[in-house]
Design an enzyme around this catalytic site. Structure first.
Site, mmCIF file in Angstrom:
data_model
loop_
_atom_site.group_PDB
_atom_site.id
_atom_site.type_symbol
_atom_site.label_atom_id
_atom_site.label_comp_id
_atom_site.label_asym_id
_atom_site.label_seq_id
_atom_site.Cartn_x
_atom_site.Cartn_y
_atom_site.Cartn_z
ATOM 1 N N CYS A 167 -24.577 -3.629 46.381
ATOM 2 C CA CYS A 167 -24.292 -2.336 45.775
ATOM 3 C C CYS A 167 -22.822 -2.009 45.987
ATOM 4 O O CYS A 167 -22.335 -1.996 47.125
ATOM 5 C CB CYS A 167 -25.167 -1.260 46.413
ATOM 6 S SG CYS A 167 -24.641 0.416 46.005
ATOM 7 N N GLU B 272 -16.659 -11.592 37.620
ATOM 8 C CA GLU B 272 -17.650 -11.188 36.622
ATOM 9 C C GLU B 272 -18.412 -9.933 37.044
ATOM 10 O O GLU B 272 -19.642 -9.916 37.140
ATOM 11 C CB GLU B 272 -18.614 -12.345 36.337
ATOM 12 C CG GLU B 272 -17.916 -13.529 35.674
ATOM 13 C CD GLU B 272 -18.850 -14.671 35.317
ATOM 14 O OE1 GLU B 272 -18.464 -15.511 34.500
ATOM 15 O OE2 GLU B 272 -19.977 -14.715 35.862
ATOM 16 N N GLU C 7 -12.347 -18.610 32.596
ATOM 17 C CA GLU C 7 -13.329 -19.694 32.635
ATOM 18 C C GLU C 7 -13.601 -20.122 31.198
ATOM 19 O O GLU C 7 -14.199 -19.374 30.429
ATOM 20 C CB GLU C 7 -14.633 -19.252 33.314
ATOM 21 C CG GLU C 7 -14.474 -18.907 34.782
ATOM 22 C CD GLU C 7 -15.791 -18.563 35.455
ATOM 23 O OE1 GLU C 7 -16.858 -18.884 34.873
ATOM 24 O OE2 GLU C 7 -15.768 -17.979 36.551
#
Length: 662
Positions: free
Chosen positions: A107, A142, A298
């Site tokens: 979190c 990401e 990427e």
């Protein structure tokens, strides 16, 4: 054009590092991304840091002339940290917790986690921030993937209350904006406001929209906190980025996050190449979020055979996908990964080299691709796609309809993608725009489902049309205010003057029922949402054929000087959007390409320094050759091969060309 790779020295014996660095340099690699998942090696025990191995790895890479993109390792905390603070695990909307053993299982609002993030990032910045081989920083990895951006735990609930307090100032103002008396949802204390968890009768739309905004703000602030540490301890001389997934993580506002970064970076995995429109759209969004050239952090280097069945990239596809990214604005492409991981959840996510270090077909294709990009990039660098069309992406509207879709099956992102695909298949370049963008220079603007009616948008769009351009607005438009409550003016709210219509009601047909509208002699099915339109200055271009509003307008046009404002009042099939796009492009005078199709991508480039500059990329996403006809007397030259063509040209399967008219 820079070429890079992702490398994980912690996965391999130290005696192998020098060999990898040498092979990278020989292949044409210039930048190496390291450290993104190395927290357990960087801090093997609480407060005991070991950065020596990473510094040695950077020195080995630097000895071959390679620069380093250093990542903060915060996406994968070590097991000891979970053991010490099990509350770090996020909760979904139903209160189910995630568990350690993967990545992104944290979190972002958990205070112990944030403290340890600050410590490890500070240690990295203090010790390596001024390293001579350091090229740039990547924050985290990401953010938002695996639905990790949304958490509904107690820490997030409390952080949400604090965010609301800053946004509204007083609890009385929040109650007023949200219409708190509805169902007794009137709060007498900030502490009573819940996170939007599972409820018997749905979520309050105002609370749900603000929670989406809060989630996006959490992600942005998480990055900002790390950036501040990097600048304070490592200096502000290296660019800072984070790798994003575009609309693959719709809870991340790419425009807000992009404004924080020195350069936007995107992770590009075309996979099977099945959805040309989605890949092109994601690349265009990366360019838009940063307002210019972007990095691909990427780029797919092999098959991604995990979690679902996918094919191996066919010969030529890796080259095709790399050129596609460069053509749409990438000026650094980093391939993922240098070497396939020997174990773990991604051991069949293939890299440039196989896990045993051997090379093969993919390696050689990428070697020649890297050489091509570095040799030819000067021909298109600084020349983004020539976009005469703007496509509006309003995250607030997307989130608002996600919170309450008006009794209909409304998917604004699906419609956004449908319009992008229609333009792509006609060889029309697009700029993806956030609200309040400068519209000068565009001939056509498309605004899908702007359900939140803003006066400033109405003024800007009306001025845009009055100055001679064309705008399309699709339903639903102008129903809600910024708090996801009703506007106190009938739809389309502030856009009434622009569109020349009112919408006294709408119909959402269910249970397989459909309506029909006819436009330009063609009939199309609609029904997910049908605006019942009354004209007040506009003209009808298409009418409904069924239901109690049969014969009433379904598509309208309102003229403003030399410009036009179109309103598409119904949600329909993609064929309808394709037909509407054809009419709009004709009205706006935007040229199309006869070569473009669902498999042939044509990317027109913005103006070059002279008439000898290339005019467009042409990419064939099919395995079958594409026969492209030239006009009588027309000659073109492919600047990638130096071949000249006249009469016609054959674009091989998965082939690419950079064409210049002669």
């Amino acid at each position: 054009m820079r070429i890079g790779v992702a490398y994980y020295p912690e996965h391999w014996p130290e005696e192998r590092w020098a060999e990898d660095a040498r092979l990278m340099r020989e292949m044409g690699v210039e930048a190496v991304r390291v450290g993104e998942f190395a927290w357990s090696r960087l801090e093997p025990r609480r407060g005991q840091y070991d950065l020596d191995w990473l510094e040695r790895a950077i020195e080995v890479l630097g000895s071959e002339g390679l620069s380093v993109i250093l990542c903060t390792p915060t996406a994968a905390p070590p097991p000891w940290l979970f053991h010490r603070h099990p509350t770090m695990a996020p909760e979904d909307r139903e209160g189910k917790k995630w568990y350690p053993g993967s990545r992104r299982e944290v979190c972002l609002n958990n205070r112990p986690y944030r403290r340890y993030v600050l410590r490890v990032v500070r240690e990295l910045a203090r010790n390596l921030g001024s390293h001579p081989h350091l090229l740039a920083w990547q924050i985290d990895n990401e953010l938002g993937c695996h639905e990790s951006g949304r958490c509904y735990c107690g820490d997030c609930e409390q952080a949400f209350r604090e965010w609301l307090k800053r946004r509204y100032g007083t609890i009385e103002r929040l109650n007023k904006m949200w219409c708190g008396p509805f169902w007794s949802q009137e709060y007498s204390d900030w502490h009573y406001i819940p996170a939007p968890r599972r409820t018997p009768a749905g979520l309050h739309p105002s609370l749900a929209l603000d929670y989406e905004r809060f989630t996006a703000a959490t992600i942005r602030d998480f990055c900002a906190e790390q950036r501040e540490l990097i600048e304070n301890y490592g200096g502000a001389t290296r660019p800072v980025t984070t790798n994003t997934l575009g609309l693959g993580t719709e809870q991340v506002n790419q425009f807000v996050l992009g404004a924080l970064l020195d350069v936007v970076a995107y992770d590009n995995y075309p996979a099977d190449g099945e959805d040309l429109g989605f890949v092109a759209m994601q690349l265009d969004l990366a360019r838009a979020a940063g307002g210019g050239p972007f990095w691909v952090m990427e780029q797919q280097a092999g098959a991604t055979l995990i979690r679902r069945k996918r094919s191996q990239p066919r010969p030529g596809q890796l080259r095709l996908w790399s050129v596609q990214a460069a053509a749409r604005g990438a000026d650094m492409i980093c391939y993922f990964r240098w070497r396939t991981c020997p174990a773990g959840q991604e051991m069949h996510w293939y890299g440039i080299l196989d896990a045993d270090g051997s090379s093969g077909r993919r390696t050689e294709e990428l070697r020649s691709t890297m050489a091509l990009l570095k040799e030819k990039a000067h021909l298109w660098e600084g020349r983004p796609p020539r976009a005469e069309v703007g496509l509006l992406l309003d995250y607030d509207a997307v989130w608002a309809l996600g919170a309450d879709s008006m009794g209909a099956e409304l998917d604004p992102l699906a419609q956004f993608r449908a319009f992008f695909a229609a333009l792509l298949c006609r060889g029309v370049a697009v700029d993806i725009l956030p609200p309040e963008s400068d519209l000068s220079g565009y001939s056509l603007l498309i605004a899908p489902m702007p359900v939140i009616g803003r006066v400033k948008d109405a003024r800007a769009w009306t001025e845009f049309a009055t100055e001679g351009s064309v705008i399309l607005v699709t339903a639903p438009v102008g129903y809600r205010d910024q708090h996801n409550a009703w506007l106190m003016t009938p739809p389309p709210g502030p856009h009434k003057e622009l569109l020349g219509v009112t919408v006294p009601e709408h119909d959402a047909l269910g249970r397989g029922r459909m309506n029909i509208l006819t436009l330009g002699g063609q009939s199309f099915e609609v029904g997910g949402f049908c605006s019942v339109i009354e004209l007040c200055g506009a003209e009808s271009l298409a009418s409904y054929e069924r239901e109690y509003y049969a014969g009433s307008p379904a598509i309208t046009r309102c003229r403003h000087g030399q410009g036009e404002a179109w309103f598409l009042g119904a949600v329909g099939e993609e064929a309808l959007y394709q037909h509407v796009v054809d009419r709009l492009l004709e009205a706006a005078g935007v040229p199309t390409s006869p070569w473009a199709s669902e498999s042939v991508e044509v990317i027109p480039l913005s103006g070059g320094p002279d008439e000898q500059s290339p005019e467009s990329f042409v990419l064939n996403h099919s395995a079958q050759p594409a026969e492209l006809e030239l006009a009588d007397g027309e000659r073109v030259r492919d600047l990638l091969t130096e071949q000249t063509h006249e009469g016609s040209l054959t674009l091989p399967g998965y082939g690419v060309m950079l064409l210049q008219r002669r």
